[in-house]
Design a protein around this motif. Structure first.
Motif, mmCIF file in Angstrom:
data_model
loop_
_atom_site.group_PDB
_atom_site.id
_atom_site.type_symbol
_atom_site.label_atom_id
_atom_site.label_comp_id
_atom_site.label_asym_id
_atom_site.label_seq_id
_atom_site.Cartn_x
_atom_site.Cartn_y
_atom_site.Cartn_z
ATOM 1 N N GLY A 48 3.604 13.604 -25.409
ATOM 2 C CA GLY A 48 3.092 14.831 -25.162
ATOM 3 C C GLY A 48 2.817 15.139 -23.685
ATOM 4 N N PHE A 49 2.027 15.846 -23.414
ATOM 5 C CA PHE A 49 1.639 16.309 -22.129
ATOM 6 C C PHE A 49 1.486 15.195 -21.208
ATOM 7 N N ALA A 50 0.658 14.020 -21.717
ATOM 8 C CA ALA A 50 0.637 12.909 -20.699
ATOM 9 C C ALA A 50 2.060 12.105 -20.381
ATOM 10 N N LEU A 51 2.887 12.361 -21.260
ATOM 11 C CA LEU A 51 4.291 11.850 -20.658
ATOM 12 C C LEU A 51 5.071 12.572 -19.835
ATOM 13 N N LEU A 52 4.936 14.207 -19.913
ATOM 14 C CA LEU A 52 5.399 15.331 -19.054
ATOM 15 C C LEU A 52 4.490 14.892 -17.743
ATOM 16 N N LEU A 53 3.474 14.807 -17.651
ATOM 17 C CA LEU A 53 2.815 14.844 -16.569
ATOM 18 C C LEU A 53 3.061 13.430 -15.794
ATOM 19 N N GLY A 54 3.370 12.833 -16.343
ATOM 20 C CA GLY A 54 3.984 11.240 -15.786
ATOM 21 C C GLY A 54 2.911 10.171 -15.514
ATOM 22 N N SER A 55 3.478 8.977 -15.522
ATOM 23 C CA SER A 55 2.814 7.849 -15.327
ATOM 24 C C SER A 55 3.587 6.942 -14.356
ATOM 25 N N THR A 56 2.880 5.953 -13.717
ATOM 26 C CA THR A 56 3.693 5.133 -12.856
ATOM 27 C C THR A 56 4.888 4.591 -13.685
ATOM 28 N N SER A 57 4.892 4.118 -14.785
ATOM 29 C CA SER A 57 6.041 3.745 -15.448
ATOM 30 C C SER A 57 7.185 4.710 -15.620
ATOM 31 N N VAL A 85 0.935 -1.064 -0.110
ATOM 32 C CA VAL A 85 -0.172 -0.064 0.015
ATOM 33 C C VAL A 85 0.958 1.263 -0.023
ATOM 34 N N GLY A 86 0.622 2.013 -0.974
ATOM 35 C CA GLY A 86 1.330 3.409 -0.777
ATOM 36 C C GLY A 86 1.248 3.863 -2.506
ATOM 37 N N MET A 87 2.284 4.998 -2.649
ATOM 38 C CA MET A 87 2.354 5.481 -4.105
ATOM 39 C C MET A 87 3.051 4.533 -4.862
ATOM 40 N N PRO A 88 2.609 3.949 -6.240
ATOM 41 C CA PRO A 88 3.459 2.835 -6.671
ATOM 42 C C PRO A 88 4.804 3.147 -7.001
ATOM 43 N N ASP A 89 5.231 4.147 -7.651
ATOM 44 C CA ASP A 89 6.558 4.598 -7.989
ATOM 45 C C ASP A 89 7.594 4.317 -6.545
ATOM 46 N N VAL A 147 15.519 -0.600 -15.913
ATOM 47 C CA VAL A 147 14.026 -0.676 -15.891
ATOM 48 C C VAL A 147 13.676 -1.017 -17.522
ATOM 49 N N LEU A 148 13.016 -2.055 -17.432
ATOM 50 C CA LEU A 148 12.493 -2.395 -18.751
ATOM 51 C C LEU A 148 10.853 -1.921 -18.893
ATOM 52 N N ALA A 149 10.460 -1.305 -19.802
ATOM 53 C CA ALA A 149 9.059 -0.608 -20.068
ATOM 54 C C ALA A 149 8.567 -1.552 -21.167
ATOM 55 N N VAL A 150 7.650 -2.443 -20.705
ATOM 56 C CA VAL A 150 6.846 -3.127 -21.814
ATOM 57 C C VAL A 150 5.751 -2.549 -22.651
ATOM 58 N N ARG A 151 5.702 -2.302 -23.788
ATOM 59 C CA ARG A 151 4.660 -1.490 -24.357
ATOM 60 C C ARG A 151 3.228 -2.364 -24.387
ATOM 61 N N VAL A 152 2.238 -1.826 -23.760
ATOM 62 C CA VAL A 152 0.967 -2.453 -23.483
ATOM 63 C C VAL A 152 -0.047 -1.484 -24.046
ATOM 64 N N GLY A 181 7.500 7.247 -13.473
ATOM 65 C CA GLY A 181 8.035 7.636 -12.211
ATOM 66 C C GLY A 181 8.853 6.478 -11.658
ATOM 67 N N VAL A 182 8.673 5.255 -12.115
ATOM 68 C CA VAL A 182 9.618 3.940 -11.873
ATOM 69 C C VAL A 182 10.822 4.401 -12.409
ATOM 70 N N LEU A 183 10.869 4.544 -13.528
ATOM 71 C CA LEU A 183 12.118 4.851 -14.604
ATOM 72 C C LEU A 183 12.937 5.955 -13.829
ATOM 73 N N HIS A 184 12.506 7.093 -13.381
ATOM 74 C CA HIS A 184 13.255 8.246 -13.127
ATOM 75 C C HIS A 184 13.820 8.106 -11.668
ATOM 76 N N GLY A 185 13.455 7.337 -10.906
ATOM 77 C CA GLY A 185 13.729 7.152 -9.615
ATOM 78 C C GLY A 185 14.524 5.855 -9.254
ATOM 79 N N ALA A 186 14.676 4.983 -10.414
ATOM 80 C CA ALA A 186 15.282 3.522 -10.143
ATOM 81 C C ALA A 186 16.695 3.603 -10.078
ATOM 82 N N GLN A 187 17.166 2.797 -9.330
ATOM 83 C CA GLN A 187 18.490 2.644 -9.054
ATOM 84 C C GLN A 187 19.251 1.400 -9.687
ATOM 85 N N CYS A 188 18.226 1.072 -10.788
ATOM 86 C CA CYS A 188 18.847 -0.182 -11.412
ATOM 87 C C CYS A 188 17.996 -0.058 -12.807
#
Length: 151
Positions: free
Chosen positions: A118-127, A90-94, A138-143, A129-136
């Motif tokens: 565009g804006f949706a990318l700038l405003l962010g999503s879970t993926s 329970v918490g914020m996903p990223d 990250v593989l983003a799978v297109r869905v 957020g995960v990418l930008h804060g990860a210390q390892c």
């Protein structure tokens, strides 16, 4: 490439796309003889409603947690992912994915991404957020809907 990754974490949202994300991670984990964990994050009801509801939301949160565990097992069990490697937090996903990754020495996080622009990318999503804060890695799978990808 053998043993490049030792612990692969798959972050899922429990939608039908979760299977696609997990199925992309499994061969990577197998090729590297890596541990495979799967995680789903629930936002606390208090985040959604703040202090506006004068009632205890604990029992509702517990029900949501139990339902998420059942749904996660439906996704993970067919792939022989042990129950102790299935995590609902329970918490914020990223934030929770980053915390789990650090605590469990994850060296690859696999997430689904709708490929926003565009804006949706700038405003962010879970993926994002995960990418930008990860210390390892990250593989983003297109869905998502294939029709969306064609646009």
């Amino acid at each position: 490439m053998s043993n490049e990754y030792r612990h692969v974490l798959v972050a899922v949202d429990l939608t039908k796309d979760s299977h696609k994300v997990l199925e992309r991670a499994i061969p990577i984990a197998r090729r590297n003889n890596a541990k495979l964990s799967i995680i789903h994050t629930l936002e606390p009801l208090g985040f959604a409603y703040g202090g506006d509801i004068p009632m205890d939301l604990t029992s509702i949160q517990d029900q949501l947690d139990e339902h998420a565990k059942e749904r996660l097992a439906e996704i993970a069990d067919p792939h022989d992912i042990a129950r102790e490697d299935q995590h609902v937090v329970v918490g914020m996903p990223d934030t929770e994915i980053h915390r789990f990754s650090k605590e469990h020495n994850v060296d690859l996080i696999v997430v689904g991404s709708h490929g926003r622009h565009g804006f949706a990318l700038l405003l962010g999503s879970t993926s994002t957020g995960v990418l930008h804060g990860a210390q390892c890695d990250v593989l983003a799978v297109r869905v998502g809907n294939d029709d969306e990808a064609a646009e």
